[in-house]
Scaffold this motif. Structure first.
Motif, PDB file in Angstrom:
ATOM      1  N   GLY A   9       7.963   7.080   1.278  1.00  0.00           N
ATOM      2  CA  GLY A   9       7.394   8.504   1.416  1.00  0.00           C
ATOM      3  C   GLY A   9       5.875   8.386   1.752  1.00  0.00           C
ATOM      4  O   GLY A   9       5.439   9.403   2.469  1.00  0.00           O
ATOM      5  N   SER A  10       5.149   7.499   1.421  1.00  0.00           N
ATOM      6  CA  SER A  10       3.610   7.398   2.002  1.00  0.00           C
ATOM      7  C   SER A  10       3.594   7.153   3.594  1.00  0.00           C
ATOM      8  O   SER A  10       2.429   7.505   4.139  1.00  0.00           O
ATOM      9  N   SER A  11       4.618   6.459   4.054  1.00  0.00           N
ATOM     10  CA  SER A  11       4.444   6.148   5.511  1.00  0.00           C
ATOM     11  C   SER A  11       4.123   7.281   6.247  1.00  0.00           C
ATOM     12  O   SER A  11       3.618   7.080   7.471  1.00  0.00           O
ATOM     13  N   THR A  12       4.701   8.338   6.210  1.00  0.00           N
ATOM     14  CA  THR A  12       4.697   9.381   6.872  1.00  0.00           C
ATOM     15  C   THR A  12       3.587  10.579   6.402  1.00  0.00           C
ATOM     16  O   THR A  12       3.544  11.767   6.815  1.00  0.00           O
ATOM     17  N   ALA A  13       3.245  10.466   5.182  1.00  0.00           N
ATOM     18  CA  ALA A  13       2.470  11.366   4.237  1.00  0.00           C
ATOM     19  C   ALA A  13       0.921  11.644   4.702  1.00  0.00           C
ATOM     20  O   ALA A  13       0.256  10.707   5.236  1.00  0.00           O
ATOM     21  N   ASP A  14       0.652  12.980   5.111  1.00  0.00           N
ATOM     22  CA  ASP A  14      -0.512  13.597   5.152  1.00  0.00           C
ATOM     23  C   ASP A  14      -1.536  13.432   3.844  1.00  0.00           C
ATOM     24  O   ASP A  14      -2.668  13.218   3.876  1.00  0.00           O
ATOM     25  N   VAL A  15      -0.739  13.420   2.627  1.00  0.00           N
ATOM     26  CA  VAL A  15      -1.119  13.773   1.338  1.00  0.00           C
ATOM     27  C   VAL A  15      -0.011  13.151   0.443  1.00  0.00           C
ATOM     28  O   VAL A  15       1.118  13.552   0.289  1.00  0.00           O
ATOM     29  N   LEU A  16      -0.832  12.433  -0.698  1.00  0.00           N
ATOM     30  CA  LEU A  16      -0.005  11.903  -1.860  1.00  0.00           C
ATOM     31  C   LEU A  16      -0.428  12.692  -2.947  1.00  0.00           C
ATOM     32  O   LEU A  16      -1.671  12.861  -3.312  1.00  0.00           O
ATOM     33  N   VAL A  17       0.662  13.326  -3.635  1.00  0.00           N
ATOM     34  CA  VAL A  17       0.313  13.857  -4.754  1.00  0.00           C
ATOM     35  C   VAL A  17       0.598  12.914  -5.925  1.00  0.00           C
ATOM     36  O   VAL A  17       1.982  12.781  -6.153  1.00  0.00           O
ATOM     37  N   LEU A  18       0.043  12.471  -6.902  1.00  0.00           N
ATOM     38  CA  LEU A  18       0.221  11.557  -7.682  1.00  0.00           C
ATOM     39  C   LEU A  18       0.000  12.163  -9.007  1.00  0.00           C
ATOM     40  O   LEU A  18      -0.801  12.762  -9.594  1.00  0.00           O
ATOM     41  N   LEU A  19       1.250  11.882  -9.980  1.00  0.00           N
ATOM     42  CA  LEU A  19       1.192  12.417 -11.378  1.00  0.00           C
ATOM     43  C   LEU A  19       0.770  11.627 -12.228  1.00  0.00           C
ATOM     44  O   LEU A  19       1.374  10.616 -12.241  1.00  0.00           O
ATOM     45  N   LEU A  27      -1.777   4.171 -15.739  1.00  0.00           N
ATOM     46  CA  LEU A  27      -0.998   3.171 -16.500  1.00  0.00           C
ATOM     47  C   LEU A  27      -0.827   2.196 -15.343  1.00  0.00           C
ATOM     48  O   LEU A  27      -1.347   2.639 -14.109  1.00  0.00           O
ATOM     49  N   GLU A  28      -0.371   1.419 -15.507  1.00  0.00           N
ATOM     50  CA  GLU A  28      -0.274   0.117 -14.556  1.00  0.00           C
ATOM     51  C   GLU A  28       0.487   0.516 -13.110  1.00  0.00           C
ATOM     52  O   GLU A  28       0.103   0.092 -12.113  1.00  0.00           O
ATOM     53  N   GLN A  29       1.409   1.639 -13.309  1.00  0.00           N
ATOM     54  CA  GLN A  29       2.187   1.856 -12.229  1.00  0.00           C
ATOM     55  C   GLN A  29       1.336   3.011 -11.481  1.00  0.00           C
ATOM     56  O   GLN A  29       1.336   2.894 -10.245  1.00  0.00           O
ATOM     57  N   THR A  30       0.422   3.624 -12.080  1.00  0.00           N
ATOM     58  CA  THR A  30      -0.239   4.579 -11.382  1.00  0.00           C
ATOM     59  C   THR A  30      -1.377   3.827 -10.498  1.00  0.00           C
ATOM     60  O   THR A  30      -1.433   4.130  -9.299  1.00  0.00           O
ATOM     61  N   ARG A  31      -1.704   2.534 -11.006  1.00  0.00           N
ATOM     62  CA  ARG A  31      -2.506   1.860 -10.306  1.00  0.00           C
ATOM     63  C   ARG A  31      -1.885   1.195  -8.861  1.00  0.00           C
ATOM     64  O   ARG A  31      -2.478   1.276  -7.925  1.00  0.00           O
ATOM     65  N   ARG A  32      -0.876   0.757  -9.227  1.00  0.00           N
ATOM     66  CA  ARG A  32       0.372   0.400  -8.120  1.00  0.00           C
ATOM     67  C   ARG A  32       0.457   1.400  -6.958  1.00  0.00           C
ATOM     68  O   ARG A  32       0.265   1.312  -5.822  1.00  0.00           O
ATOM     69  N   HIS A  33       0.541   2.643  -7.516  1.00  0.00           N
ATOM     70  CA  HIS A  33       0.945   3.621  -6.589  1.00  0.00           C
ATOM     71  C   HIS A  33      -0.250   3.906  -5.807  1.00  0.00           C
ATOM     72  O   HIS A  33      -0.050   4.165  -4.567  1.00  0.00           O
ATOM     73  N   LEU A  34      -1.463   4.076  -6.423  1.00  0.00           N
ATOM     74  CA  LEU A  34      -2.735   4.259  -5.683  1.00  0.00           C
ATOM     75  C   LEU A  34      -3.085   2.882  -4.769  1.00  0.00           C
ATOM     76  O   LEU A  34      -3.566   3.149  -3.751  1.00  0.00           O
ATOM     77  N   ALA A  35      -2.550   1.900  -4.971  1.00  0.00           N
ATOM     78  CA  ALA A  35      -2.720   0.670  -4.077  1.00  0.00           C
ATOM     79  C   ALA A  35      -1.956   0.810  -2.911  1.00  0.00           C
ATOM     80  O   ALA A  35      -2.277   0.355  -1.836  1.00  0.00           O
ATOM     81  N   VAL A  36      -0.470   1.309  -3.092  1.00  0.00           N
ATOM     82  CA  VAL A  36       0.278   1.510  -2.214  1.00  0.00           C
ATOM     83  C   VAL A  36      -0.244   2.746  -1.028  1.00  0.00           C
ATOM     84  O   VAL A  36      -0.388   2.630   0.005  1.00  0.00           O
ATOM     85  N   ALA A  37      -0.886   3.748  -1.833  1.00  0.00           N
ATOM     86  CA  ALA A  37      -1.324   4.758  -0.852  1.00  0.00           C
ATOM     87  C   ALA A  37      -2.601   4.229  -0.067  1.00  0.00           C
ATOM     88  O   ALA A  37      -2.648   4.533   1.183  1.00  0.00           O
ATOM     89  N   ALA A  38      -3.510   3.458  -0.583  1.00  0.00           N
ATOM     90  CA  ALA A  38      -4.627   2.709  -0.134  1.00  0.00           C
ATOM     91  C   ALA A  38      -4.061   1.716   1.048  1.00  0.00           C
ATOM     92  O   ALA A  38      -4.543   1.932   2.322  1.00  0.00           O
ATOM     93  N   LEU A  39      -2.998   0.897   0.842  1.00  0.00           N
ATOM     94  CA  LEU A  39      -2.323   0.327   1.863  1.00  0.00           C
ATOM     95  C   LEU A  39      -1.880   0.871   2.883  1.00  0.00           C
ATOM     96  O   LEU A  39      -1.666   0.503   3.998  1.00  0.00           O
ATOM     97  N   LEU A  40      -1.210   2.119   2.532  1.00  0.00           N
ATOM     98  CA  LEU A  40      -0.324   2.559   3.703  1.00  0.00           C
ATOM     99  C   LEU A  40      -1.355   3.858   4.388  1.00  0.00           C
ATOM    100  O   LEU A  40      -0.832   4.296   5.206  1.00  0.00           O
ATOM    101  N   ARG A  41      -2.796   3.740   3.941  1.00  0.00           N
ATOM    102  CA  ARG A  41      -3.796   4.727   4.381  1.00  0.00           C
ATOM    103  C   ARG A  41      -3.129   6.106   4.678  1.00  0.00           C
ATOM    104  O   ARG A  41      -3.467   6.725   5.530  1.00  0.00           O
ATOM    105  N   VAL A  42      -2.635   6.579   3.398  1.00  0.00           N
ATOM    106  CA  VAL A  42      -2.548   7.954   3.208  1.00  0.00           C
ATOM    107  C   VAL A  42      -3.732   8.571   3.234  1.00  0.00           C
ATOM    108  O   VAL A  42      -4.746   8.296   2.476  1.00  0.00           O
TER     109      VAL A  42
END
Lengths: 298, 437
Positions: free
Chosen positions: B107-117, B125-140
């Motif tokens: 999802g992040s690969s094409t996203a202009d914006v990520l909405v994280l809940l 939570l741990e998973q929030t941290r991972r989601h943010l890490a993926v967003a950073a890695l994929l340069r959303v």
């Protein structure tokens, strides 16, 4: 400075997808029914290869229950663009006993086998379809480039991840991919694009007078394949079609929209999805489309 | 009701941990922006009733597969569409359950914006941290964190501020540029479309207002155009005047190009100029990122699929050695010496994994030594390729730095790859600090 509208972006994405599949695969084919989505898809394909001809044929699965004016439209398009058309006929299968006529008389679910046989016989490896993700919940999970196994089956739980705009159409012998260039289009986008590009459609998409009768809350056309029952009253109504499928299971909607501009206003204001309004085949169960897709349907 | 098309298109991805109410949020966005039609809503109401639920379960709008409805979870990325008067949105709904990394990366690969809940009661939570890490890695480019279930903490401002502060800390650790937070209740509808009166202490825009006003202007980058195919109709031309036509079909990956511009064709390094830009019969003076066109050159250049037409000054250097981050997406683990196909732009080349430099521990945000990369692992590898690619650093160009790894035997997609810059094989790497992202 050039700024792109959302239609420009959708068009460019569709052309990119079509070119990518043609460049990477050997024997593509485009499913063409004369319905508005397949017409728009063909329009994009023609743009993708301008100024040349399409480097692949069209495939139509003819249920024998098609609207005659749609078949005439199909043949005129093939003639005008100098294309090759492959027709797979459900009637042939019924005539020689490979398929049995269903008790409800609809032939939509019977299309899968002739489709898969045509793909195998012609060794097509990329099959362009006009499916859109906004049509239906199972389609919302579909990839742009979607693998089908040697039985034509879709495995929704084991799909390839699709990243950036890097598509992966690789497959093993006997498998093929379905390619959906209109994945990200909505019904409204399709109509806006038809208006913008002034694309000619079969006349039944616009308001016309027709003899119809009410069945299961839908207006069905009176025809040889969909005769009214004695209790069903035939009346002449001003109608148009939002989707074009079989005469036996595609309902008309009452409408005064006689031009593409009128249709745009109507579609923008509607509160019912096109499949919910007009397709008996999708009403069977909550997972009707998912089940058909798994078996190899469009 | 306006019949004119909205102006721009925004690609949006949503992610969240299990039970953060993401499907409800997506259902709410679709419902409140009037993108859900009555027959869909009737079906959801009917099923909610049949299941004895006291409320209409908007999550049922998005769970499209039978297994998802039966298990009450979302398995796969689903795509949704909604539009407002000014914008069209393509929403990639990335489930938090099984395979969350694979789904969020997709999802992040094409996203202009990520909405994280994030659940206001639970915080990051741990998973929030991972989601943010993926967003950073994929340069959303933009991340919005919706702090959900604010109704369940009695609209408490202090609780909101505590969670928002925690997330700002994580974002700073990850080097995420812009992070916007807002309090919402997807179930009740607070701050989703309309600003809520129950959060008087929050004076910012609603989620939909944020999305409508988001800057999606693309960064000015060098012109890049991967040639998909050659358009040479010869006798198959629809019009005999085009028998001699010779153009190159592709999509402008980045930047812009004008007729007369100097370009270089890579990897050959042949220089030429743009003679014409065609869009199916229409001649354009200029073409910009995102457009599918056909380019004609002033010189007869022998080029085919896989060539890159680039602006001259900043043209990438062909390389057969790639240092990259990969997200491993296959059941079969990755080991050193694995043979793969690499697809970058329109080029697919053979390659071998020469080195597996480690796995990224998303909790510690630090590299860990490993012999294998397992499904959903993110790691750093070195590849040697059989032919050069025209790769660029992913941190400066999302289109120039992205690639797929493909299994040469099955055709399966193995990994999403992001180039870290490239150096000659044998050069030493900078290991002095965290190479995390």
């Amino acid at each position: 400075m050039t700024t792109l509208t959302h239609l420009d972006i959708l068009e460019a994405e569709g052309i990119h997808i079509i070119r990518e599949a043609v460049a990477e695969l050997e024997r593509p084919v485009l499913l063409f029914s004369g319905g508005k989505d397949s017409v728009v898809m063909l329009h994009l394909a023609a743009k993708a290869f301008w100024p040349g001809r399409l480097p692949f044929p069209l495939l139509h699965v003819d249920t024998g229950h098609n609207f005659p004016e749609v078949l005439a439209y199909r043949d005129a398009v093939v003639e005008r663009l100098g294309l090759r058309l492959v027709v797979a006929r459900v009637q042939d299968y019924i005539d020689d006993g490979r398929l049995l006529e269903r008790t409800d008389g609809t032939r939509n679910p019977l299309q899968t086998q002739p489709l898969l046989d045509a793909i195998a016989d012609h060794r097509f490896d990329a099959v362009f379809g006009g499916g859109r993700r906004d049509e239906e919940k199972a389609r919302a999970k579909e990839r742009v480039v979607s693998l089908r196994d040697e039985f034509g089956q879709w495995d929704p739980r084991n799909q390839r991840p699709e990243l950036w705009n890097l598509y992966n159409p690789r497959h093993r012998p006997g498998e093929h991919v379905r390619v959906f260039p209109l994945s990200n289009w909505t019904e409204l986008d399709v109509w806006h694009y038809i208006a913008r590009e002034q694309i000619d459609l079969p006349g039944l998409y616009y308001a016309h007078d027709r003899d119809v009768f009410l069945r299961d809350g839908m207006w069905l056309a009176v025809s040889e394949v969909s005769p009214p029952r004695p209790t069903e009253r035939v009346e002449t109504r001003r109608v148009r079609y939002r989707t074009v499928g079989d005469m036996s299971c595609t309902g008309a909607v009452e409408s005064e929209a006689s031009s593409v501009e009128d249709v745009l206003i109507e579609v923008a204001a509607t509160r019912v999805t096109e499949r919910g309004a007009t397709r008996a085949d999708d009403r069977i169960t909550e997972a009707a489309m998912e089940d058909r897709k798994k078996e190899g349907y469009f | 009701m306006s019949a004119s098309p909205p102006r721009s298109l925004v690609r949006l991805a949503t992610a969240g941990s299990v039970d953060d109410g993401k499907s409800t949020l997506v259902g709410r966005l679709l419902h409140d922006s009037k993108s859900v039609l009555t027959d869909q809503l009737d079906a959801v109401e009917r099923v909610s009733r049949e299941r004895g639920l006291g409320h209409v379960d908007l999550a049922l709008l998005t769970d499209g597969l039978r297994a998802e409805r039966e298990q009450g979870i979302t398995i796969d990325v689903a795509y949704r569409y909604f539009a407002t008067a000014t914008r069209t949105f393509i929403l990639a709904d990335c489930p938090g359950h099984v395979q969350y990394t694979r789904n969020t990366v997709t999802g992040s690969s094409t996203a202009d914006v990520l909405v994280l809940l994030v659940d206001a009661r639970k915080g990051g939570l741990e998973q929030t941290r991972r989601h943010l890490a993926v967003a950073a890695l994929l340069r959303v480019p933009q991340v919005i964190v919706a702090i959900n279930k604010i109704d369940l903490v009695d609209y408490d401002e202090q609780r909101y501020l505590a969670v928002a502060g925690e997330l700002a800390g994580i974002a700073a650790d990850l080097g995420l540029g812009s992070l916007v937070t807002l309090p919402v209740s997807a179930l009740v509808g607070d701050n989703i479309v309309e600003r809520s009166t129950r959060t008087p202490w929050y004076d910012g825009p609603s989620l939909l207002e944020l999305l409508e006003n988001l800057e999606v202007a693309s960064v000015e980058e060098g012109f890049r155009f991967g040639v998909q195919l050659t358009l040479r109709p010869q006798s198959a031309a629809l019009d005999p005047r085009h028998d001699e036509y010779r153009g190159y079909g592709g999509i402008v990956a980045s930047g812009r190009v004008r007729v007369g511009d100097k370009i270089v064709v890579l990897p050959e390094g042949v220089h030429s100029r743009i003679a014409g830009i065609d869009l199916a019969g229409a001649s354009l003076e200029e073409s910009v990122a995102g457009q599918s066109v056909s380019l004609r050159l002033t010189d007869e250049v022998d080029l085919a699929r896989g060539a890159l037409i680039s602006s001259v000054a900043d043209a990438p250097t062909p390389t057969q050695d790639v240092d990259a981050m990969v997200c491993w997406l296959a059941e079969r683990p990755l080991r050193t010496s694995a043979r793969v196909l690499l697809k970058h732009s329109t080029r697919t080349v053979q390659g071998v994994v020469r080195e597996l430099r480690g796995r990224l521990d998303l909790d510690a945000m630090a590299p860990v030594a490993t012999d294998t990369l397992e499904l959903n692992d993110i790691g750093r590898i070195r590849l040697r390729l059989a032919a050069p690619i025209l790769a660029e650093d992913y941190t400066t160009s999302r289109t120039g730095g992205a690639f797929l790894l493909i299994d040469p035997q099955t055709g399966q997609t193995l990994a999403a790859g992001m180039v870290r810059g490239h150096q000659a094989f044998g050069d030493s790497f900078d290991d002095s600090q965290s190479w995390s992202i």
